[in-house]
Design a protein around this motif. Structure first.
Motif, PDB file in Angstrom:
ATOM      1  N   UNK A   1       0.842  -1.198   0.000  1.00  0.00           N
ATOM      2  CA  UNK A   1       0.000   0.000   0.000  1.00  0.00           C
ATOM      3  C   UNK A   1       0.878   1.249   0.000  1.00  0.00           C
ATOM      4  N   UNK A   2       0.515   2.221  -0.818  1.00  0.00           N
ATOM      5  CA  UNK A   2       1.292   3.458  -0.906  1.00  0.00           C
ATOM      6  C   UNK A   2       0.624   4.566  -0.088  1.00  0.00           C
ATOM      7  N   UNK A   3       1.417   5.240   0.741  1.00  0.00           N
ATOM      8  CA  UNK A   3       0.941   6.382   1.516  1.00  0.00           C
ATOM      9  C   UNK A   3       1.510   7.648   0.862  1.00  0.00           C
ATOM     10  N   UNK A   4       0.697   8.390   0.123  1.00  0.00           N
ATOM     11  CA  UNK A   4       1.199   9.496  -0.691  1.00  0.00           C
ATOM     12  C   UNK A   4       1.839  10.639   0.089  1.00  0.00           C
ATOM     13  N   UNK A   5       1.359  10.932   1.297  1.00  0.00           N
ATOM     14  CA  UNK A   5       1.920  12.056   2.057  1.00  0.00           C
ATOM     15  C   UNK A   5       3.359  11.779   2.474  1.00  0.00           C
ATOM     16  N   UNK A   6       3.584  10.599   3.023  1.00  0.00           N
ATOM     17  CA  UNK A   6       4.923  10.235   3.494  1.00  0.00           C
ATOM     18  C   UNK A   6       5.783   9.609   2.403  1.00  0.00           C
ATOM     19  N   UNK A   7       5.138   9.103   1.358  1.00  0.00           N
ATOM     20  CA  UNK A   7       5.875   8.423   0.302  1.00  0.00           C
ATOM     21  C   UNK A   7       6.256   7.002   0.662  1.00  0.00           C
ATOM     22  N   UNK A   8       5.668   6.477   1.746  1.00  0.00           N
ATOM     23  CA  UNK A   8       6.001   5.143   2.243  1.00  0.00           C
ATOM     24  C   UNK A   8       5.173   4.081   1.513  1.00  0.00           C
ATOM     25  N   UNK A   9       5.817   2.973   1.176  1.00  0.00           N
ATOM     26  CA  UNK A   9       5.128   1.807   0.628  1.00  0.00           C
ATOM     27  C   UNK A   9       5.287   0.661   1.625  1.00  0.00           C
ATOM     28  N   UNK A  10       4.186   0.221   2.212  1.00  0.00           N
ATOM     29  CA  UNK A  10       4.245  -0.834   3.218  1.00  0.00           C
ATOM     30  C   UNK A  10       2.908  -1.558   3.280  1.00  0.00           C
ATOM     31  N   UNK A  11       2.943  -2.839   3.601  1.00  0.00           N
ATOM     32  CA  UNK A  11       1.712  -3.607   3.774  1.00  0.00           C
ATOM     33  C   UNK A  11       0.937  -3.003   4.942  1.00  0.00           C
ATOM     34  N   UNK A  12      -0.379  -2.719   4.773  1.00  0.00           N
ATOM     35  CA  UNK A  12      -1.124  -1.961   5.789  1.00  0.00           C
ATOM     36  C   UNK A  12      -1.196  -2.588   7.174  1.00  0.00           C
ATOM     37  N   UNK A  13      -0.950  -3.893   7.298  1.00  0.00           N
ATOM     38  CA  UNK A  13      -0.990  -4.512   8.621  1.00  0.00           C
ATOM     39  C   UNK A  13       0.318  -4.345   9.384  1.00  0.00           C
ATOM     40  N   UNK A  14       1.388  -3.951   8.691  1.00  0.00           N
ATOM     41  CA  UNK A  14       2.690  -3.819   9.350  1.00  0.00           C
ATOM     42  C   UNK A  14       2.709  -2.696  10.382  1.00  0.00           C
ATOM     43  N   UNK A  15       2.257  -1.474  10.059  1.00  0.00           N
ATOM     44  CA  UNK A  15       2.286  -0.397  11.077  1.00  0.00           C
ATOM     45  C   UNK A  15       1.533  -0.736  12.360  1.00  0.00           C
ATOM     46  N   UNK A  16       0.262  -1.208  12.303  1.00  0.00           N
ATOM     47  CA  UNK A  16      -0.395  -1.525  13.570  1.00  0.00           C
ATOM     48  C   UNK A  16       0.247  -2.681  14.307  1.00  0.00           C
ATOM     49  N   UNK A  17       0.799  -3.651  13.574  1.00  0.00           N
ATOM     50  CA  UNK A  17       1.459  -4.783  14.224  1.00  0.00           C
ATOM     51  C   UNK A  17       2.719  -4.331  14.957  1.00  0.00           C
ATOM     52  N   UNK A  18       3.515  -3.491  14.312  1.00  0.00           N
ATOM     53  CA  UNK A  18       4.736  -2.982  14.945  1.00  0.00           C
ATOM     54  C   UNK A  18       4.384  -2.149  16.170  1.00  0.00           C
ATOM     55  N   UNK A  19       3.367  -1.277  16.030  1.00  0.00           N
ATOM     56  CA  UNK A  19       2.946  -0.445  17.158  1.00  0.00           C
ATOM     57  C   UNK A  19       2.425  -1.303  18.302  1.00  0.00           C
ATOM     58  N   UNK A  20       1.709  -2.372  17.969  1.00  0.00           N
ATOM     59  CA  UNK A  20       1.198  -3.276  18.996  1.00  0.00           C
ATOM     60  C   UNK A  20       2.346  -3.928  19.758  1.00  0.00           C
ATOM     61  N   UNK A  21       3.348  -4.424  19.038  1.00  0.00           N
ATOM     62  CA  UNK A  21       4.490  -5.086  19.679  1.00  0.00           C
ATOM     63  C   UNK A  21       5.290  -4.102  20.531  1.00  0.00           C
ATOM     64  N   UNK A  22       5.502  -2.898  20.009  1.00  0.00           N
ATOM     65  CA  UNK A  22       6.283  -1.893  20.738  1.00  0.00           C
ATOM     66  C   UNK A  22       5.567  -1.467  22.014  1.00  0.00           C
ATOM     67  N   UNK A  23       4.288  -1.142  21.905  1.00  0.00           N
ATOM     68  CA  UNK A  23       3.547  -0.675  23.080  1.00  0.00           C
ATOM     69  C   UNK A  23       3.313  -1.786  24.089  1.00  0.00           C
ATOM     70  N   UNK A  24       3.183  -3.028  23.626  1.00  0.00           N
ATOM     71  CA  UNK A  24       3.065  -4.148  24.557  1.00  0.00           C
ATOM     72  C   UNK A  24       4.342  -4.299  25.374  1.00  0.00           C
ATOM     73  N   UNK A  25       5.482  -4.043  24.730  1.00  0.00           N
ATOM     74  CA  UNK A  25       6.777  -4.171  25.401  1.00  0.00           C
ATOM     75  C   UNK A  25       7.055  -2.995  26.335  1.00  0.00           C
ATOM     76  N   UNK A  26       6.633  -1.795  25.929  1.00  0.00           N
ATOM     77  CA  UNK A  26       6.977  -0.610  26.728  1.00  0.00           C
ATOM     78  C   UNK A  26       5.962  -0.293  27.823  1.00  0.00           C
ATOM     79  N   UNK A  27       4.705  -0.658  27.630  1.00  0.00           N
ATOM     80  CA  UNK A  27       3.673  -0.333  28.624  1.00  0.00           C
ATOM     81  C   UNK A  27       3.980  -0.883  30.016  1.00  0.00           C
TER      82      UNK A  27
END
Length: 322
Positions: A1-27
């Protein structure tokens, strides 16, 4: 998936998955995950324009409300502390946003700044796992044990029907407010702090947060707990509220700057779609991390997290000089 504002191309499930793992570890360590999401966006997704800072703030806007609502409902908001943090942080965020666009648009210089902030957070987290730091937290631990024992006692008395999740007397009550000092009562004990000290701290933290793209709770909360001796039960809500409102202000300010000549040749508008995906993952991860905190040894959580943050900080700092 392309995000035009940032210019990032990434599978849409990757950002929430990474955020989930990071916040689970830091909380469980009581640390915001936003400061680790920005390095992921910069180094992994290649999002290096100034727009990455307000995009990172969107994570806070989406992820914080649930926890903030809980603190307000339970009466654990030290409102005078909250307003001093907000009043001090807001001008800092505005100034930091201008500095980010004008003086740190270059990814290399920005990485050095990020590395220095992460180095502070990493060393601070490692210090909190030492015996000396734990010795200084004896009063806080005693208050925590008193809190837990009273909750358990009342649960038994009313057979599990604890109305708001807290004893009636475990709420924050303001005693006095002035420009020089604020005093409040919590759990039968009185706490006070210098109004100007908190204001200046919040101003500096807001400046850092505006540049980096974090609300600043990860810096403010440890300081007022360990240095000023305020109970984390009353500080967490104030830090969250400050982070939430200043994140909204920061994102709004970047949006306004995008319409001016000040940022005419730079990408500064936040990527709302990408930021929201990170926020949804963070919202779920914060809940899971907080829920499983009691099953994890606090010291080892902080050691591992401190090593991770410090290692990342040193990598960014070294990259600037080689």
């Amino acid at each position: 998936m392309h995000f035009p504002v940032s210019g990032v191309d990434v599978f849409p499930l990757i950002p929430p998955l990474v955020a989930f793992l990071v916040s689970t570890m830091t909380a469980p360590a009581g640390v915001s995950g936003a400061f680790l999401l920005l390095p992921f966006q910069v180094s992994v997704l290649g999002f290096v324009s100034p727009a990455v800072s307000p995009t990172n703030l969107i994570y806070n806007i989406v992820a914080i409300p649930g926890g903030l609502y809980r603190y307000i409902k339970e009466g654990r908001m030290a409102w005078p502390l909250t307003w001093v943090v907000i009043v001090g942080t807001l001008p800092g965020v505005f100034a930091g946003s201008l500095i980010r666009i004008q003086y740190l648009p270059d990814p290399r210089a920005f990485k050095l700044f990020v590395g220095l902030v992460l180095l502070y957070l990493g060393v601070r987290t490692l210090y909190e796992s030492t015996g000396r730091a734990r010795e200084g937290k004896k009063k806080q631990k005693a208050l925590e044990q008193k809190f837990k024992a009273r909750v358990q006692q009342q649960k038994e008395q009313i057979k599990g029907r604890l109305a708001a999740g807290l004893p009636a007397d475990a709420v924050v009550r303001t005693k006095s407010v002035s420009l020089s000092r604020i005093e409040y009562e919590f759990w039968g004990e009185t706490f006070s702090f210098s109004t100007m000290t908190i204001f200046i701290l919040a101003l500096v933290v807001g400046l850092i947060g505006g540049i980096y793209g974090i609300g600043g709770g990860a810096i403010i909360a440890p300081f007022v707990v360990s240095v000023m001796g305020l109970p984390i039960y009353t500080v967490a809500g104030a830090a969250l509220a400050g982070t939430f409102l200043t994140s909204i202000a920061g994102v709004t300010f970047f949006e306004i700057l995008a319409l001016t000549s000040y940022a005419a040749d730079k990408v500064v508008r936040p990527d709302w779609a990408l930021g929201a995906l990170f926020g949804v993952g963070g919202l779920a991860g914060t809940y899971v991390g907080a829920r499983f905190q009691k099953y994890l040894p606090e010291r080892w959580i902080k050691v591992l997290l401190g090593i991770l943050i410090t290692g990342l900080a040193l990598e960014y700092i070294i990259q600037f000089f080689v």
